[in-house]
Design a protein around this motif. Structure first.
Motif, short mmCIF file in Angstrom:
data_model
loop_
_atom_site.label_atom_id
_atom_site.label_comp_id
_atom_site.label_asym_id
_atom_site.label_seq_id
_atom_site.Cartn_x
_atom_site.Cartn_y
_atom_site.Cartn_z
N ILE A 227 -3.82 -8.29 0.00
CA ILE A 227 -5.26 -8.30 -0.24
C ILE A 227 -5.79 -6.88 -0.01
O ILE A 227 -5.81 -6.40 1.13
CB ILE A 227 -5.98 -9.27 0.73
CG1 ILE A 227 -5.39 -10.68 0.60
CG2 ILE A 227 -7.49 -9.27 0.49
CD1 ILE A 227 -5.81 -11.62 1.72
N PRO A 228 -6.22 -6.18 -1.05
CA PRO A 228 -6.82 -4.86 -0.80
C PRO A 228 -8.16 -5.04 -0.08
O PRO A 228 -9.04 -5.74 -0.59
CB PRO A 228 -7.03 -4.29 -2.21
CG PRO A 228 -6.19 -5.13 -3.13
CD PRO A 228 -6.13 -6.48 -2.49
N SER A 239 -14.64 1.49 1.80
CA SER A 239 -13.17 1.51 1.78
C SER A 239 -12.68 2.69 0.97
O SER A 239 -13.28 3.06 -0.03
CB SER A 239 -12.62 0.25 1.11
OG SER A 239 -12.94 -0.90 1.85
N VAL A 240 -11.57 3.24 1.42
CA VAL A 240 -10.85 4.24 0.64
C VAL A 240 -9.44 3.70 0.47
O VAL A 240 -8.72 3.51 1.45
CB VAL A 240 -10.82 5.61 1.36
CG1 VAL A 240 -10.05 6.63 0.51
CG2 VAL A 240 -12.22 6.11 1.66
N LEU A 241 -9.10 3.37 -0.77
CA LEU A 241 -7.79 2.76 -1.05
C LEU A 241 -6.82 3.86 -1.51
O LEU A 241 -7.11 4.60 -2.45
CB LEU A 241 -7.96 1.70 -2.14
CG LEU A 241 -6.77 0.82 -2.54
CD1 LEU A 241 -7.26 -0.37 -3.35
CD2 LEU A 241 -5.70 1.55 -3.32
N ILE A 242 -5.68 3.94 -0.84
CA ILE A 242 -4.68 4.96 -1.18
C ILE A 242 -3.41 4.26 -1.66
O ILE A 242 -2.95 3.29 -1.05
CB ILE A 242 -4.39 5.84 0.06
CG1 ILE A 242 -5.66 6.57 0.48
CG2 ILE A 242 -3.26 6.83 -0.25
CD1 ILE A 242 -5.57 7.28 1.81
N ASN A 243 -2.87 4.74 -2.77
CA ASN A 243 -1.64 4.14 -3.29
C ASN A 243 -0.88 5.23 -4.03
O ASN A 243 -1.37 6.36 -4.17
CB ASN A 243 -1.98 2.96 -4.21
CG ASN A 243 -0.85 1.94 -4.27
OD1 ASN A 243 0.33 2.30 -4.16
ND2 ASN A 243 -1.20 0.68 -4.45
N VAL A 259 -6.34 7.94 -5.05
CA VAL A 259 -7.31 7.50 -4.04
C VAL A 259 -8.46 6.84 -4.79
O VAL A 259 -9.00 7.42 -5.74
CB VAL A 259 -7.84 8.69 -3.23
CG1 VAL A 259 -8.88 8.22 -2.22
CG2 VAL A 259 -6.71 9.41 -2.51
N ILE A 260 -8.82 5.64 -4.35
CA ILE A 260 -9.92 4.90 -4.98
C ILE A 260 -11.04 4.78 -3.95
O ILE A 260 -10.81 4.33 -2.81
CB ILE A 260 -9.44 3.50 -5.41
CG1 ILE A 260 -8.46 3.64 -6.60
CG2 ILE A 260 -10.62 2.60 -5.77
CD1 ILE A 260 -7.75 2.35 -6.96
N ALA A 261 -12.23 5.20 -4.33
CA ALA A 261 -13.38 5.10 -3.41
C ALA A 261 -14.65 5.21 -4.24
O ALA A 261 -14.63 5.70 -5.37
CB ALA A 261 -13.33 6.22 -2.38
N SER A 262 -15.75 4.76 -3.64
CA SER A 262 -17.03 4.81 -4.35
C SER A 262 -17.37 6.26 -4.71
O SER A 262 -16.81 7.19 -4.12
CB SER A 262 -18.12 4.15 -3.50
OG SER A 262 -18.17 4.80 -2.26
N PRO A 263 -18.28 6.47 -5.67
CA PRO A 263 -18.49 7.82 -6.20
C PRO A 263 -18.82 8.88 -5.15
O PRO A 263 -18.30 10.00 -5.21
CB PRO A 263 -19.67 7.63 -7.17
CG PRO A 263 -19.52 6.21 -7.64
CD PRO A 263 -19.02 5.46 -6.44
#
Ligand code: GLN
Length: 400
Positions: A227-228, A239-243, A259-263
């Motif tokens: 679950i992210p 959240s900052v998602l790193i993959n 890296v996925i994060a809001s703008p």
């Protein structure tokens, strides 16, 4: 045997003349050092987590094609547009997450850069970052380089659960972020929904970020699901998602992550990323476009393949006198070494690599307090079955 033989490159008693204060208090990576020792002693390398089997043929072809098509210059610093679009499409398909590839995805040189770029972008000296222990060794120097303080929350063997009260106590007014690595290196723990919801509610209460290292997302066993945390209520903007491509596509040497994060968060992270590395390798990002559009069957096969390797290493370790903690995800096994009667994990790891011929990572590398890891060792199993069997042959020489 000299204990120092595990850490031949460590200069402990004399500070190099020109070394900066910020680097004094951490040492070289033990994981990567064990790989060098494995080479010196021609030992079977079950230390550093990288596959010794080939990467998928179509991925290699896609990379070669991109090079031959002259895609060899810089990409946009935060990632080639079509690769960011492929990343967005994959998260929509797998997690129902709608991402703006123009403003919310930053491609970087592996999850390693993603983590340090994020921490540099969001922490100030004196900020606190919560880390579950045992933890992946990079988080230690990462926080030190930022001047941030780690607050430890223990994961307790054998199931690597944590005490909610201990977690709650770790949060305070100085907390900037919590790092969650799930599936977890080194324990193989997969954080469950209830645990993540508790973390999310504490992040909201204390107005801090969850920085989530999800590189083992597709290596799951025994029905475990990933679950992210960014998909949980109220976590989209904290959240900052790193993959990365490394583990999912068996290309750890490509160094392509995201890296996925809001703008607003992404804008801060992109500034650091730009000046740290400019960007990840262009042709490998193009191969990434192909990788991220692989069918679901690719991922199903990855887990069923790895569960067989997991079962193989767990059985080998049991047969050779270890007490392994069976992982539910990722590709490592922590094992108890107390049956062998060594004073600590460093001495045991040295004996293993020099005299037995197997490299593994001493457990203390994953703990702030070395004593907590002194009877633990980590083996990785992202290896050919013949490599695992070669390790068994050598491990069976261990005297119990
Ligand atoms: N993540 C891998 C491990 O824990 C490799 C670490 C590294 O060298 N970057 O072994």
């Amino acid at each position: 045997m000299a204990k120092s033989s595990v850490r031949p490159n460590q200069v402990t008693d004399r500070r190099p003349r020109f070394e900066a204060q910020r680097t004094v208090s951490f040492t070289e990576s033990v994981i990567r050092e064990m790989t060098r020792l494995a080479q010196i002693h021609t030992a079977v390398n079950l230390a550093q987590g990288f596959p010794d089997f080939p990467a998928p043929a179509d991925l290699k072809e896609a990379a070669c094609r991109a090079i031959n098509d002259d895609q060899n210059q810089y990409s946009i610093t935060w990632g080639a547009k079509n690769f960011r679009q492929a990343i967005a499409a994959k998260y929509r398909q797998w997690h129902g997450l709608e991402l703006d590839p123009e403003r919310e995805i930053t491609v970087c040189c592996g999850a390693t850069e993603g983590m340090i770029a994020t921490l540099l972008a969001v922490t100030n000296p004196g900020d606190e970052v919560i880390v579950f222990e045992p933890y992946y060794e990079n988080y230690h120097p990462d926080t030190l380089l930022c001047g941030a303080t780690r607050r430890i929350v223990s994961l307790q063997a054998p199931d690597w659960t944590f005490d909610p009260a201990e977690l709650r106590q770790a949060f305070n007014a100085r907390t900037k972020a919590i790092i969650i690595n799930s599936p977890n290196n080194p324990t193989g723990k997969v954080f469950g929904r209830e645990e993540l919801e508790l973390i999310a509610s504490l992040c909201e209460e204390h107005d801090c970020l969850a920085i989530t290292d999800e590189i083992y997302e597709h290596i799951l066993f025994d029905g475990a699901t990933h679950i992210p945390p960014i998909t949980l209520a109220n976590m989209r903007h904290r959240s900052v998602l790193i993959n990365s491509m490394s583990k999912t596509y068996s290309v750890t040497g490509w160094r392509v992550g995201w890296v996925i994060a809001s703008p607003d968060l992404s804008a801060s992270i992109r500034k650091v990323h730009d000046f740290l590395t400019v960007g990840a390798a262009t042709p490998l990002q193009q191969a990434g476009v192909h990788a991220l559009s692989l069918p679901e069957s690719y991922y199903a096969h990855l887990s069923t393949d790895y569960v067989q390797r997991r079962d193989a290493i767990v059985d080998i370790l049991k047969r050779t006198g270890f007490k392994p903690f069976v992982p539910r995800g990722a590709y490592y096994v922590m094992a108890d070494i107390s049956a062998f009667g060594f004073p600590n994990d460093q001495a045991f790891a040295a004996h293993l690599v020099e005299n037995i011929g197997v490299a593994a990572v001493p457990g203390s590398s994953f703990f702030e307090n070395a004593a907590l890891g002194s009877q633990l060792i980590r083996f990785c199993f992202c290896k050919k079955f013949e490599t695992l069997h070669a390790a068994e042959e050598k491990l069976s020489r261990l005297a119990k």
